[in-house]
Design a protein around this motif. Structure first.
Motif, PDB file in Angstrom:
ATOM      1  N   LYS A   1     -33.014 -52.767  38.151  1.00 48.97           N
ATOM      2  CA  LYS A   1     -34.086 -51.778  38.184  1.00 48.97           C
ATOM      3  C   LYS A   1     -33.754 -50.728  39.230  1.00 48.97           C
ATOM      4  O   LYS A   1     -33.191 -51.034  40.283  1.00 48.97           O
ATOM      5  CB  LYS A   1     -35.433 -52.426  38.512  1.00 48.97           C
TER       6      LYS A   1
ATOM      7  N   GLU B   1     -39.476 -45.122  37.997  1.00 46.63           N
ATOM      8  CA  GLU B   1     -38.679 -46.334  37.820  1.00 46.63           C
ATOM      9  C   GLU B   1     -37.965 -46.339  36.472  1.00 46.63           C
ATOM     10  O   GLU B   1     -38.470 -45.816  35.476  1.00 46.63           O
ATOM     11  CB  GLU B   1     -39.566 -47.576  37.943  1.00 46.63           C
TER      12      GLU B   1
ATOM     13  N   SER C   1     -42.661 -52.278  45.719  1.00 45.73           N
ATOM     14  CA  SER C   1     -43.981 -51.985  46.267  1.00 45.73           C
ATOM     15  C   SER C   1     -43.955 -51.693  47.764  1.00 45.73           C
ATOM     16  O   SER C   1     -44.607 -50.755  48.227  1.00 45.73           O
ATOM     17  CB  SER C   1     -44.952 -53.127  45.962  1.00 45.73           C
TER      18      SER C   1
ATOM     19  N   ARG D   1     -49.556 -46.097  40.718  1.00 49.92           N
ATOM     20  CA  ARG D   1     -48.732 -47.231  41.146  1.00 49.92           C
ATOM     21  C   ARG D   1     -49.184 -47.780  42.502  1.00 49.92           C
ATOM     22  O   ARG D   1     -49.264 -48.998  42.696  1.00 49.92           O
ATOM     23  CB  ARG D   1     -47.249 -46.864  41.170  1.00 49.92           C
TER      24      ARG D   1
ATOM     25  N   VAL E   1     -40.358 -54.345  31.334  1.00 48.89           N
ATOM     26  CA  VAL E   1     -41.041 -54.255  32.613  1.00 48.89           C
ATOM     27  C   VAL E   1     -41.342 -55.658  33.113  1.00 48.89           C
ATOM     28  O   VAL E   1     -41.949 -56.445  32.426  1.00 48.89           O
ATOM     29  CB  VAL E   1     -42.355 -53.458  32.474  1.00 48.89           C
TER      30      VAL E   1
ATOM     31  N   THR F   1     -50.565 -53.603  36.904  1.00 44.63           N
ATOM     32  CA  THR F   1     -49.225 -54.052  37.186  1.00 44.63           C
ATOM     33  C   THR F   1     -49.313 -55.483  37.565  1.00 44.63           C
ATOM     34  O   THR F   1     -50.101 -56.243  37.146  1.00 44.63           O
ATOM     35  CB  THR F   1     -48.576 -53.187  38.280  1.00 44.63           C
ATOM     36  N   SER F   2     -48.920 -56.057  38.335  1.00 38.95           N
ATOM     37  CA  SER F   2     -48.155 -57.083  38.874  1.00 38.95           C
ATOM     38  C   SER F   2     -48.767 -58.089  39.793  1.00 38.95           C
ATOM     39  O   SER F   2     -49.435 -57.764  40.732  1.00 38.95           O
ATOM     40  CB  SER F   2     -46.994 -56.472  39.556  1.00 38.95           C
TER      41      SER F   2
ATOM     42  N   SER G   1     -43.859 -58.077  37.946  1.00 41.45           N
ATOM     43  CA  SER G   1     -44.209 -57.525  39.253  1.00 41.45           C
ATOM     44  C   SER G   1     -43.294 -56.357  39.571  1.00 41.45           C
ATOM     45  O   SER G   1     -42.255 -56.180  38.943  1.00 41.45           O
ATOM     46  CB  SER G   1     -44.080 -58.594  40.336  1.00 41.45           C
ATOM     47  N   ASP G   2     -43.710 -55.565  40.537  1.00 38.89           N
ATOM     48  CA  ASP G   2     -42.914 -54.396  40.881  1.00 38.89           C
ATOM     49  C   ASP G   2     -42.134 -54.668  42.159  1.00 38.89           C
ATOM     50  O   ASP G   2     -42.714 -54.966  43.201  1.00 38.89           O
ATOM     51  CB  ASP G   2     -43.807 -53.169  41.062  1.00 38.89           C
TER      52      ASP G   2
ATOM     53  N   THR H   1     -41.729 -45.387  34.079  1.00 39.87           N
ATOM     54  CA  THR H   1     -42.891 -44.627  34.559  1.00 39.87           C
ATOM     55  C   THR H   1     -43.320 -43.673  33.453  1.00 39.87           C
ATOM     56  O   THR H   1     -42.930 -42.502  33.425  1.00 39.87           O
ATOM     57  CB  THR H   1     -42.535 -43.858  35.847  1.00 39.87           C
TER      58      THR H   1
END
Length: 482
Positions: free
Chosen positions: A37, A54, A244, A164, A237, A195-196, A240-241, A74
Motif C-alpha cells: 500500500k 492511497e 493512520s 479519513r 482495501v 473504515t477500520s 484497517s488503514d 481514495t
C-alpha cells in the motif's frame, strides 16, 4: 513467489527507505511483499495540495517482466473520480502500467519500479489536471480549467483529509456538514467514510502508523452504489488503514495550510454552488457535489481538537502505563538515561533533556540557538509525548516556546523526518537540525509556515523581514524560563 521476484522487490523497498520522500509513503508486510500500500500527498501548488491519497500495488509472479496492478483507494467508496486518469472505480490510467496506450518509450519496462510508478501517479496530480484527458491537453479555456480545479480542491480536503481523519478518530459528523451529491440513480449525503478496526504497522520514510479509532458507520453508500463497488473495494482495501498515525501527524503539520485553502477558496465560490461537470465525466465516473467550505472549516477544527485531546489522553494514561511497569516505560527511561549521558560526554551545550514529573512518556528538551545565527541567544523548549506502543505510534512533538521557522507551524509543530524512528535521540537531533541548518529545505511540502516561507523565498527585503522575525522569536523564547 519466486526468489527472483522477492529479491527484486526487497532491493526496491530497501532503496526506497534509504531515500525518504516527504510525499511518498509505503506500507508492506515482510511476509507478503507482493501486496503493497502506498500513500501519496498531493503536490503543493496544485488542486491536490497536501491531500492524502492511497493506492494498492499488487505485483504479479513474473514481475518485473510485467507491471503491478495499481488501484486508487481514495475514491469516496467508488463515487468520486479525482482525475481524468484516476477513475472512481480505482483504475489508474498510465502507459507504464499498461492501462493506457503510449509510445515505446512510455511503456512498461523492467527498468521501472515502485518509485517510478508512484512518481508517475503523482505527476498526474498536476496544476491543470483537466488537460490530462486526451483531446483536452491543449485546453486554454479558464471557464473549464479553473472550475474543474476548484471542485478537486474542495473534495481533496473533504474526502482525502476530513473523511479519513474522522474515521481514524471515531468522529461522526452530522450530515449537514457534508456535500450532498445527486446522481440519476440515487441521492445521498456523504459523511465520514467507514473504515477500520484497530491495527498497528509501519509505513515508509521511517514513519510508523497508529491504531485507528472506532469505525464510523455514517455516510455509507446507498445499496446501489455498494453493489457496484463492493467487490472491488472488498478485494483491495484492508480492514484497517496502515497510515493512520502518519495521517494524524501530517494533519497537525498541514492544518494551517488546509485552513488557508478553505479561506481562500471560500472567497471565490459560494457555498451551495453545484460542481462544474467536465465533458469527459459521465455515468458513475465523475465528481458530483456542491461546495460547502464553511462546513469543511468546522470539520478541520474538530479534527484538530480531537488529535490534541488524543495527545492529552496519552499523558493521562501514562500513569497507568508506569504503574503497570510496561515494557515501553522501562525502554523510554533507559533511553533517557543514555541520552543524558551522551550529551554529558559530548559536552555539546546545545541540548538539555528532562522528564516532566519524572514521567518517561513526557519529555522536554531545550535547544540553545546557534551562535551568529538568527536564533543566537534563544532558548527553545520542545515537548515530546509518547504512547505505550512507541515506535509503532510516533511521538507528538511541539515547540512550547515561540519558534518562527519555515518548517515549524504557527502553533509549534515541527515538520521533520527521522532515520531511526525507535531511537529518541534521532528525533531530538532531527528537530535540532531545524534550528541549526544553514538553509531550509526548498521542498514546498515541508513549508508548514506559509507566511515564513513567503518571506524567506521572497525579495531581499522580505528575507530581511524573515530574519527579523526569527531574531524576535529567539528573544521572546527566553521569557518562558523567567
Amino acid at each position: 513467489m519466486s526468489n527472483a521476484v522477492t529479491l527484486r522487490l526487497t532491493k526496491e523497498l530497501s532503496e526506497f527507505l534509504k531515500n525518504p520522500d516527504h510525499q511518498l509513503f509505503l506500507h508492506y508486510d515482510d511476509a507478503n511483499i507482493m501486496n503493497i500500500k502506498a500513500m501519496i500527498t498531493g503536490p503543493p501548488d496544485t488542486p491536490y495540495c497536501l491531500g492524502q491519497f492511497e493506492f494498492s500495488l499488487q505485483f504479479p509472479k513474473d514481475y518485473p517482466t510485467n507491471p503491478p496492478k495499481v488501484l486508487a483507494l481514495t475514491t469516496n467508496h467508488g463515487r468520486t473520480r479525482f482525475n481524468p486518469n484516476i477513475y472512481a472505480g480505482g483504475k489508474v490510467c498510465l502507459s507504464i502500467l499498461g492501462t493506457w496506450r503510449g509510445t515505446a518509450g512510455e511503456q512498461w519496462s523492467s527498468a521501472h519500479g515502485i518509485t517510478s510508478i508512484l512518481l508517475s501517479i503523482q505527476s498526474l496530480m498536476s496544476d491543470m489536471p483537466y488537460r490530462n484527458e486526451p483531446g483536452h491537453d491543449n485546453e486554454k479555456d479558464t471557464s473549464k480549467l479553473e472550475p474543474y480545479n476548484q471542485k478537486i480542491r474542495h473534495e481533496t480536503i473533504r474526502i482525502s483529509v476530513c473523511d479519513r481523519l474522522e474515521s481514524f478518530l471515531g468522529i461522526n459528523q452530522p450530515t449537514f456538514y457534508n456535500t450532498v451529491c445527486n446522481t440519476s440513480n440515487d441521492s445521498y449525503s456523504t459523511s465520514s467514510s467507514p473504515t477500520s478496526p484497530q491495527n498497528t504497522t509501519t509505513s515508509g520514510s521511517g514513519m510508523p502508523a497508529t491504531p485507528v479509532g472506532t469505525p464510523n458507520s455514517s455516510g455509507a453508500p446507498t445499496p446501489s452504489t455498494t453493489t457496484l463497488y463492493e467487490p472491488l473495494y472488498a478485494s483491495s482495501v484492508s480492514a484497517s488503514d496502515e497510515f493512520s498515525d502518519l495521517s494524524k501527524r501530517l494533519f497537525l503539520a498541514y492544518y494551517d495550510i488546509y485552513q488557508n485553502t478553505m479561506q481562500t477558496e471560500s472567497t471565490l465560490v459560494k457555498d451551495g454552488t453545484a460542481f462544474y461537470k467536465a465533458p469527459f465525466e459521465f455515468g458513475g465516473n465523475k465528481m458530483d457535489g456542491t461546495f460547502n467550505y464553511a462546513a469543511l472549516g468546522k470539520r478541520l477544527e474538530i479534527i484538530k481538537k480531537a488529535i490534541d485531546k488524543e495527545t492529552s489522553d496519552w499523558i493521562a494514561k501514562s500513569s497507568q502505563w508506569i504503574h503497570n511497569s510496561s515494557r515501553m516505560s522501562s525502554n523510554l527511561r533507559r533511553q533517557f538515561e543514555q541520552i543524558c549521558e551522551y550529551y554529558r560526554e559530548n559536552n555539546t551545550g546545545a541540548v538539555e533533556v528532562e522528564l516532566v514529573d519524572d514521567n518517561p512518556f513526557v519529555w522536554t528538551f531545550t535547544l540553545f540557538g546557534k551562535p551568529m545565527s538568527n536564533y543566537d541567544g534563544g532558548m527553545f523548549r520542545v515537548q515530546l509525548v509518547f504512547h505505550d506502543t512507541f515506535p509503532d505510534i510516533q511521538p507528538r512533538v511541539k515547540f512550547m516556546t515561540p519558534m518562527y521557522h519555515i518548517h515549524v507551524t504557527s502553533d509549534g509543530v515541527p515538520f521533520y523526518s527521522v532515520e531511526k524512528p525507535d531511537d529518541v535521540r534521532s528525533h531530538i537531533e532531527a528537530i535540532s537540525c531545524l534550528t541549526l541548518e544553514n538553509e531550509p529545505s526548498t521542498n514546498p511540502s515541508t513549508h508548514v509556515n506559509l507566511d515564513a516561507a513567503k518571506l524567506y523565498f521572497g525579495t531581499k527585503e522580505q528575507r530581511r523581514e524573515y530574519n527579523r522575525n526569527a531574531r524576535r522569536c529567539a528573544s521572546r523564547s527566553t521569557e518562558y524560563f523567567e
